[in-house]
Design a protein around this motif. Sequence first.
Motif, mmCIF file in Angstrom:
data_model
loop_
_atom_site.group_PDB
_atom_site.id
_atom_site.type_symbol
_atom_site.label_atom_id
_atom_site.label_comp_id
_atom_site.label_asym_id
_atom_site.label_seq_id
_atom_site.Cartn_x
_atom_site.Cartn_y
_atom_site.Cartn_z
ATOM 1 N N ARG A 164 45.358 47.525 34.578
ATOM 2 C CA ARG A 164 45.935 48.667 35.286
ATOM 3 C C ARG A 164 44.877 49.535 35.977
ATOM 4 O O ARG A 164 45.170 50.258 36.928
ATOM 5 C CB ARG A 164 46.738 49.533 34.306
ATOM 6 N N ALA A 165 43.659 49.502 35.482
ATOM 7 C CA ALA A 165 42.631 50.390 36.014
ATOM 8 C C ALA A 165 41.265 49.731 35.962
ATOM 9 O O ALA A 165 40.262 50.372 35.630
ATOM 10 C CB ALA A 165 42.615 51.712 35.245
ATOM 11 N N GLY A 166 41.197 48.463 36.291
ATOM 12 C CA GLY A 166 39.934 47.741 36.220
ATOM 13 C C GLY A 166 39.036 47.965 37.416
ATOM 14 O O GLY A 166 37.839 47.673 37.374
ATOM 15 N N GLY A 167 39.625 48.440 38.520
ATOM 16 C CA GLY A 167 38.827 48.690 39.717
ATOM 17 C C GLY A 167 38.387 47.426 40.430
ATOM 18 O O GLY A 167 37.468 47.457 41.261
ATOM 19 N N GLU A 168 39.048 46.277 40.146
ATOM 20 C CA GLU A 168 38.648 45.027 40.772
ATOM 21 C C GLU A 168 39.182 44.932 42.216
ATOM 22 O O GLU A 168 40.226 45.476 42.548
ATOM 23 C CB GLU A 168 39.172 43.828 39.988
ATOM 24 N N ALA A 169 38.463 44.206 43.050
ATOM 25 C CA ALA A 169 38.934 43.890 44.398
ATOM 26 C C ALA A 169 39.764 42.619 44.317
ATOM 27 O O ALA A 169 39.259 41.556 43.953
ATOM 28 C CB ALA A 169 37.746 43.705 45.346
ATOM 29 N N VAL A 170 41.047 42.716 44.623
ATOM 30 C CA VAL A 170 41.943 41.582 44.451
ATOM 31 C C VAL A 170 41.959 40.678 45.681
ATOM 32 O O VAL A 170 41.905 39.462 45.578
ATOM 33 C CB VAL A 170 43.382 42.077 44.136
ATOM 34 N N GLY A 171 42.041 41.257 46.866
ATOM 35 C CA GLY A 171 42.105 40.443 48.066
ATOM 36 C C GLY A 171 43.439 39.745 48.217
ATOM 37 O O GLY A 171 44.465 40.192 47.681
#
Length: 315
Positions: free
Chosen positions: A305-312
Amino acid sequence: MRRSNTRILTAQYATNSARSGLTLIELLVVIGIIGLLIGLLLPAVQAAREAARRASCSNNLKQIGLALQNYHDSHHALPPGYISNFDGSGNDLGPGWGWAALLLPYTEENNLHKLIQFSLPIESPANATPRLTPVAGYLCPSDAAEPTWKVKSYDLSGTPTATLCEVASANYVGVFGTSEPGVNGDGIFFRDANLGFRSISDGTSVTIIVGERSHSLCQSTWVGSVTGASLYPPPGSLAPPVVNNATGMVLGHTGDGNGPGSANSYVNQFSSMHGRGANFVFADGHVQFLVEEMDYKIYLALSTRAGGEAVGNFQ
């Protein structure tokens, strides 16, 4: 003369009648052609039926997503993964009711919700009727799950040590996150969680919230996590023979290196009968089928929910 003509006509009619019938060889050819046509049509019919079942499953998750939105509007938070008291060591003490049980009034199952005594454990005799009641909207039509299943505890070798109760089946489990389900997950659902959409800083359109689990992998239920129970692959399951805790009855995770629907999935992961992959509803309410071959890092990112990953792009 008339008699002679009559005999001739009768003989000709008999000859024509005999010729109009099918010989054995002709009959076998016709049967063979019919069988060939059935063989060609049957896969198409089966594919059409599975497409309809898959669409129905997707619609079930769409309704769950809508119910979660309505629950949030009423409570200003999403339901917890499951509710439980716990001792000084953090061990669950019950009652164990899960997110799907709390969601019942928002899925047109208010009468069933009223039967549940939430202050008592799931396994309490007073809750026998509701915990054994199947909910159609929580079942995938492609999955041949038994209506109910026996909840047991197992030792570390996978040997049953006790049968605790029996519960209704379900095919949809909440997303705990990237690690073993239990307490304080990095996804949406965990013990006594009190999260709102404001907590999903990654974005509701890129955060999965509920996904499928086929009973060919492991059983799941809508009722919750039965205190003291454990999960172990049922007979015929392809899941590795590993004992997991009871929270996997209503929660799933994306860890262990397995994409959605992987043949190597553990009992508390996600799978379906729609091929290698599974349907998921996202926090914004849209439903998507995620395939096993998707980028695994993206799959992990979608479950936080709040990992800050770039999903693309993961379409």
